[in-house]
Every structure is written in structure tokens, then in C-alpha cells.
Design a protein around this motif. Structure first.
Motif, short mmCIF file in Angstrom:
data_model
loop_
_atom_site.label_atom_id
_atom_site.label_comp_id
_atom_site.label_asym_id
_atom_site.label_seq_id
_atom_site.Cartn_x
_atom_site.Cartn_y
_atom_site.Cartn_z
N TRP A 1 0.84 -1.20 0.00
CA TRP A 1 0.00 0.00 0.00
C TRP A 1 0.87 1.25 0.00
O TRP A 1 2.04 1.22 0.36
CB TRP A 1 -0.99 0.01 1.17
N LEU A 2 0.27 2.33 -0.46
CA LEU A 2 0.97 3.59 -0.61
C LEU A 2 -0.02 4.70 -0.31
O LEU A 2 -1.12 4.74 -0.86
CB LEU A 2 1.48 3.72 -2.06
N ARG A 3 0.35 5.60 0.57
CA ARG A 3 -0.55 6.71 0.87
C ARG A 3 0.27 7.93 1.28
O ARG A 3 1.38 7.81 1.82
CB ARG A 3 -1.53 6.33 1.98
N PRO A 4 -0.25 9.12 1.03
CA PRO A 4 0.49 10.34 1.39
C PRO A 4 0.38 10.64 2.88
O PRO A 4 -0.64 10.36 3.52
CB PRO A 4 -0.22 11.43 0.56
N ARG B 1 0.92 13.72 6.04
CA ARG B 1 0.31 15.05 6.19
C ARG B 1 0.95 16.08 5.27
O ARG B 1 0.31 17.08 4.91
CB ARG B 1 0.44 15.50 7.65
N GLU B 2 2.21 15.88 4.93
CA GLU B 2 2.90 16.81 4.03
C GLU B 2 2.70 16.44 2.55
O GLU B 2 3.24 17.10 1.67
CB GLU B 2 4.41 16.84 4.33
N GLY B 3 1.93 15.36 2.29
CA GLY B 3 1.69 14.95 0.92
C GLY B 3 2.75 14.03 0.36
O GLY B 3 2.70 13.67 -0.82
N ILE B 4 3.75 13.66 1.19
CA ILE B 4 4.80 12.74 0.74
C ILE B 4 4.27 11.31 0.80
O ILE B 4 3.71 10.90 1.82
CB ILE B 4 6.06 12.87 1.62
N LEU B 5 4.48 10.54 -0.27
CA LEU B 5 3.99 9.17 -0.30
C LEU B 5 4.80 8.29 0.64
O LEU B 5 6.04 8.31 0.62
CB LEU B 5 4.06 8.61 -1.72
N ARG B 6 4.11 7.56 1.47
CA ARG B 6 4.72 6.58 2.37
C ARG B 6 4.23 5.20 2.01
O ARG B 6 3.04 4.99 1.76
CB ARG B 6 4.36 6.90 3.82
N GLU B 7 5.17 4.24 1.99
CA GLU B 7 4.80 2.89 1.58
C GLU B 7 4.70 1.96 2.78
O GLU B 7 5.28 2.19 3.84
CB GLU B 7 5.81 2.33 0.58
N GLY B 8 3.93 0.93 2.58
CA GLY B 8 3.76 -0.10 3.60
C GLY B 8 3.36 -1.40 2.96
O GLY B 8 3.16 -1.48 1.74
N GLU B 9 3.23 -2.42 3.78
CA GLU B 9 2.86 -3.73 3.25
C GLU B 9 2.22 -4.56 4.35
O GLU B 9 2.72 -4.61 5.48
CB GLU B 9 4.10 -4.45 2.71
N ALA B 10 1.11 -5.19 3.99
CA ALA B 10 0.48 -6.14 4.89
C ALA B 10 0.95 -7.53 4.48
O ALA B 10 0.81 -7.92 3.32
CB ALA B 10 -1.04 -6.05 4.80
N SER C 1 -1.70 -0.99 8.50
CA SER C 1 -2.19 -1.63 7.29
C SER C 1 -3.70 -1.81 7.34
O SER C 1 -4.40 -1.62 6.34
CB SER C 1 -1.52 -3.00 7.10
N MET C 2 -4.20 -2.18 8.51
CA MET C 2 -5.65 -2.36 8.66
C MET C 2 -6.39 -1.05 8.37
O MET C 2 -7.37 -1.02 7.60
CB MET C 2 -5.98 -2.83 10.07
N HIS C 3 -5.93 0.06 8.96
CA HIS C 3 -6.62 1.34 8.75
C HIS C 3 -6.52 1.80 7.29
O HIS C 3 -7.47 2.39 6.76
CB HIS C 3 -6.06 2.40 9.69
N TYR C 4 -5.39 1.51 6.65
CA TYR C 4 -5.28 1.85 5.23
C TYR C 4 -6.33 1.10 4.42
O TYR C 4 -7.01 1.67 3.57
CB TYR C 4 -3.89 1.50 4.70
N LEU C 5 -6.47 -0.20 4.70
CA LEU C 5 -7.41 -1.01 3.93
C LEU C 5 -8.85 -0.57 4.18
O LEU C 5 -9.66 -0.53 3.25
CB LEU C 5 -7.22 -2.48 4.28
N VAL C 6 -9.17 -0.26 5.41
CA VAL C 6 -10.54 0.20 5.71
C VAL C 6 -10.84 1.50 4.96
O VAL C 6 -11.90 1.67 4.36
CB VAL C 6 -10.71 0.39 7.23
N ASP C 7 -9.86 2.43 4.98
CA ASP C 7 -10.05 3.69 4.24
C ASP C 7 -10.21 3.44 2.75
O ASP C 7 -11.03 4.06 2.08
CB ASP C 7 -8.86 4.62 4.49
#
Length: 580
Positions: free
Chosen positions: A41-44, A46-55, A104-110
């Protein structure tokens, strides 16, 4: 056995800890579970910078909801408020695995809420997380932010199915079972279908390169004929490049020092070619020796220059009689008057395009009055008898053109368009072997004439947005002029103006709305043929054929007449069998 995504050989998984969990989930969970491995997953921030993660794993079930699993292997400990992993002689800090799973859970819910367009809300399903330690067991108190039910260790691995169900059951339950619709929207949000497609705009660019190559070949063939013959009649199927070849011949004649007239029937075509010629590099070489006109304008200019009254009737029948019976005689009279004034109104060579639409008297005037050497002067005519739209036009040249040549191969349209057009007109043509196939013509049955405007708007919007086409690549062709059709009161589509001006359209200032007769001899990437209900005296099968062959890359039919829609569908179906 669970439904695994990706479904691959576990030996391809580099980490032993994830490999063990993959096998356990696959083999122990029943087939109504979906398990996603290594979900990125990838999401910005607060500053709009993309941050990556993985479940590491996401477990989905229609009735039980969603559980995110973080897998941790190796020797671990929670020490003085920090998670650490052993590296032989020292302990190295690592990220809190429960926090990783929670993010990861909150990203997926969003994502589910957002990508389902609100069809599935977070209150519609159960969601939670757990951490799996497949190599280890633990003693002591659980770290803050954890609970025994969401800690799965080596001890639970043989019965991981029960541990998964227990963990899912501990998180807050939704109020009602998920409907089929919600479940489909839920899974498609997490597993979207991402399909690359080639927009018509890209296909049109590639097609244009092929068209020019094939047209150049046609030119090479005819150049050999021109060298030995001064009076030639060239016929060719729609899309055989007649207009481009005719203009090229006129340019070469003017470059060689001969005063040359290029004359055609269609006013829009003449204006288009004249404007294109004036900005070309050939204009300097030709000087004033090349004149490009449609016949009616040529006649009007000569008659007015000779101070003869030009009184064109407004009524259509009288206007037709005026141009057929009166204008030729007036041109002859004007020519004699102007010649007496030492005005140069005659030409060394004449190149005629759209010859099938010229009346026999116009032919005679061009040869006997405007050509310096009437019966021996250079005269090249290009036409397609199949595209003859006027009953009064001369089917065969009424003047002596002894050399005949036929262009049998289409070099303008994709195979789909060319062959569909030929089926509609019940005629034949050949194709270059390397002619691009192009896209299948589209046809929509519009429920009523009243719904036609909306259908046109939706089609144009899709062409501009999804297919990346510019307004100057699209022409709307109907049986009647804009003011008499379904688009009469429509000024724009998606903020783009509709215009009946060729100049405005070519300049990119609007989408062209025209008729097949006004657009004959011209071409564009995409044609939308609209307001189709039936063929008649006003809009014949030849009009439909002409409209279809104006499109190089794509044609879209919008039809309200059920009989006509079946005719077009049958033509497309027959072509599909031929192209398979």
C-alpha cells in the motif's frame, strides 16, 4: 483450501516465516476464505509525501470480515518499551509489529470506503489485526497494544484456522450480514481490476504512419503513368488516396512552371486543401501558378470579375437549375470578356477531384474554355463512381481521357472501417497486406430520436476523456445540417464548442458537426455518425458509405431505426467473421 492471491508455489517466498504461514493458511482455511499475501500500500502523509507499507497477509471472509496479519520470524523480544530482534551478539530495534498491522488495517478500511464510492462503510464489516510468530512461543505479560487472542505463535500454527476465526470474532462485529452487492464492492476495492488499454488517440497516430506509407506507394505507381500521358482518368475506391494523389499531381505540374487549376466539387474540401497548401513548403516553389477552387467558387469569381450579374436563387430546385444550365454559359461568356481584356483566365493544366460529382457541362467548360489547349492540354481527373451523390452528374467523363487507371486498394482506413463500409455500399475493394486492422466499429441503438442528443454527448465525452482524442480529431456526421438535426440547440459538449466551420475545427476550436456531402473528400481520425433512422432520398446508402469512410481509425454509429441498426450490425458481424 483457501483462495490464495497470488496463488503460487510457496517455495518462491524468500522468508521461511511467511512461507510457513502461507502454507498453513492455504491448507487449513476453508474455501470461503480469501487470503492475500504481501499486500502493498501507498498513501500520502500530512505533508503529501507518499509513504509505503505492506500487509504480510490479509484474510477476507464474507461473514467474518477482514483480518490483517503481520508475520515476524527470528528471535524477538519486547524490552524496555521497544521491540528488538537478535543479531548474534546484539539486539537491534525493529518496528512494533502490532503497530504495523494496525496501520495496514486502517489503510485497507479507508481504501474500501473510498474505492467502493461509499457502498461499503467501515460499520458494514468486522475488521481487525493479529501478529503471527511462526517460529516462537512466548512467556510473560503481553506488550501494550496487544492481546492473547491476536498473538498467534508456533503453538497455534497447526490449528491456525481456529486462531484466525477467534481473532476475527474478538473485534467489534458489524450490525448485519454483508449483501452480495456489498461483498462484491468490498472485494473489488481491495482487489481492483487494473487493465491497460490503448486509447484510440494512440492507435490513430500509429495508423497515420501506415497510411502515409501506403499512399506514397500509390503515388509512385501513378508517377510512371503521368510521365507518358497528359490526359488521364483515375478512378479509385473510397480511401485510396485520390485527393492526396490529385493534389500532389497539381503541385508537381505547378512546380514545373505550368499554370495549374485544381478543381473539386466540395467547397469545404477546396478550402481545406487551399489552406494546407498555403502553409506548405510547396507554396514558394509553385508561386501563383497553382489555383485551388471548388467549381462553384471558380465560376462565381470569373462571372463577377467580368461584371456579369451573379443572381443565385435561394430555392433549392431553382438553384440546382441555375448551376447546371445557367452558370456554364455565364462562365463561357465571362472567359471571352476577360480574355478580350488581356486577363489570363486559362490554364496549362487542370486536375479535377471528385469527378463523379461534375455535370457534363462543367466538364466541357473546364476543357473547352479554361484549358489553353482544349483537346490536347494536360487534364487529369480523379473520381469514384460509387460515391456519386447526384443523379444529374456525369457517370463517365464526357471528354476524351484515353488513359485510364483504377486504384483498387484502400490506404486510408483501418481494415475494420474499410470492409464495413464496403459491406454497407455493396461494393468491393482491395487492401494492402499490411493495412492495420484497427478497432471494431461501435454501434448503439438509441431508444428514440429524443434521446439522440444525450447519446451523442455521452459518446463525445468518452472519446475525449477515455480515448484521449482532441476536438480536431472528431467529426459528427448526420443526415442533415446541424440546425435541422438533434444537435440544433446544443452549443457545446464538455465545454468544447460545436462548429460547422472547417477552419475553426481544424484550428482546434471546436468539434465539427457536418454532413457526409459537406465532408466528402476529407478525413479525420474518428467519425460519429448520428441521427440515423433509415436510408432515404435525403440520406442514401452511399451517404452512409461516404460518412463511414471519412474515419481513418474509428467509427461509431448512433442509430434509432431498428431496421437500419440491424443492417449495420449484420455488416459488422460479417466483417468479424472475415477478419477472424
Amino acid at each position: 483450501m483457501a483462495f490464495m492471491r497470488p496463488d503460487y508455489d510457496p517455495d518462491e517466498i524468500p522468508h521461511d516465516s511467511e512461507r510457513q504461514v502461507y502454507i498453513a493458511l492455504r491448507d487449513q482455511l476453508p474455501n470461503d476464505y480469501i487470503v492475500l499475501h504481501s499486500y502493498p500500500w501507498l498513501r500520502p502523509d500530512r505533508e503529501g509525501i507518499l509513504r509505503e507499507g505492506e500487509a504480510d497477509f490479509v484474510v477476507l471472509h464474507r461473514d467474518h470480515g477482514m483480518l490483517v496479519l503481520e508475520v515476524k520470524g527470528g528471535e524477538l523480544r519486547y524490552h524496555h518499551g521497544h521491540w528488538e530482534r537478535s543479531h548474534t551478539t546484539y539486539w537491534k530495534p525493529i518496528t512494533d509489529p502490532f503497530m504495523q498491522a494496525r496501520k495496514s488495517m486502517h489503510y485497507l478500511v479507508d481504501r474500501i470506503e473510498s474505492d467502493s464510492k461509499g457502498d461499503v462503510l467501515r460499520d458494514d464489516f468486522t475488521y481487525g489485526y493479529a501478529v503471527v510468530f511462526p517460529h516462537d512461543q512466548y512467556d510473560g505479560l503481553e506488550p501494550p497494544g496487544s492481546d492473547p487472542v491476536i498473538i498467534i505463535t508456533r503453538r497455534e500454527m497447526p490449528n491456525i484456522s481456529e486462531s484466525i476465526q477467534s481473532a476475527m470474532a474478538k473485534w467489534p462485529a458489524r450490525d448485519q450480514l454483508m449483501s452480495t452487492h456489498k461483498w462484491n464492492r468490498f472485494t473489488s476495492a481491495i482487489l481492483p481490476e487494473f487493465k491497460m488499454y490503448r486509447p484510440i488517440a494512440t492507435s490513430a497516430e500509429m495508423l497515420m504512419e501506415k497510411i502515409q506509407e501506403m499512399t506514397d506507394e500509390q503515388l509512385d505507381v501513378l508517377r510512371g503513368i503521368y510521365d507518358d500521358n497528359d490526359r488521364v482518368y483515375v478512378t479509385g475506391v473510397a480511401g485510396s488516396g485520390k485527393t492526396q494523389i490529385a493534389l500532389e499531381r497539381a503541385v508537381r505540374l505547378a512546380e514545373s512552371g505550368l499554370s495549374t487549376l485544381f478543381v473539386c466539387f466540395n467547397e469545404n474540401l477546396a478550402e481545406h486543401l487551399e489552406a494546407r497548401f498555403k502553409v506548405s513548403t510547396y507554396h514558394v516553389a509553385c508561386g501563383d501558378r497553382l489555383k485551388i477552387r471548388h467549381f462553384h467558387r471558380l465560376a462565381r469569381e470569373m462571372i463577377i470579375d467580368a461584371s456579369i450579374a451573379w443572381k443565385r436563387p435561394e430555392e433549392s430546385v431553382a438553384r440546382e437549375k441555375f448551376f447546371i444550365e445557367d452558370v456554364p454559359s455565364m462562365v463561357e461568356q465571362a472567359a471571352y470578356l476577360l480574355i478580350d481584356e488581356d486577363r489570363d483566365v486559362q490554364f496549362d493544366a487542370i486536375v479535377m477531384d471528385e469527378a463523379q460529382d461534375f455535370h457534363s457541362r462543367w466538364w466541357e467548360v473546364l476543357q473547352n474554355t479554361l484549358l489553353k489547349s482544349a483537346e490536347k492540354g494536360k487534364f487529369y481527373a480523379f473520381g469514384d463512381p460509387v460515391q456519386q451523390l447526384w443523379q444529374w452528374a456525369s457517370h463517365e467523363p464526357p471528354i476524351d481521357l484515353p488513359t485510364r487507371f483504377r486504384l483498387r486498394r484502400n490506404c486510408r482506413n483501418s481494415r475494420w472501417i474499410a470492409k464495413t463500409s464496403l459491406r454497407l455500399a455493396d461494393t468491393e475493394a482491395e487492401m494492402f497486406r499490411r493495412s492495420p486492422k484497427g478497432g471494431k466499429p461501435q454501434i448503439d441503438l438509441v431508444p428514440s430520436r429524443a434521446a439522440m442528443k444525450g447519446a451523442v454527448m455521452a459518446t463525445v465525452k468518452r472519446l475525449m476523456e477515455r480515448e484521449s482524442l482532441s476536438p480536431s480529431q472528431i467529426a459528427l456526421i448526420g443526415p442533415r445540417a446541424k440546425g435541422n438535426g438533434s444537435l440544433a440547440n446544443l452549443k457545446e459538449i464538455e465545454g468544447v464548442a460545436l462548429t460547422d466551420s472547417i477552419k475553426s475545427w481544424e484550428a482546434g476550436n471546436g468539434i465539427l458537426v457536418t454532413t457526409s456531402r459537406s465532408f466528402k473528400g476529407m478525413e479525420t481520425d474518428v467519425v460519429v455518425v448520428y441521427d440515423l433512422d433509415d436510408v432515404s432520398k435525403v440520406f442514401t446508402k452511399i451517404d452512409l458509405y461516404v460518412a463511414c469512410t471519412r474515419a481513418r481509425s474509428h467509427v461509431h454509429f448512433l442509430v434509432s431505426g431498428k431496421e437500419l441498426v440491424q443492417v449495420i450490425r449484420d455488416a459488422i458481424a460479417n466483417v468479424q467473421l472475415e477478419l477472424q
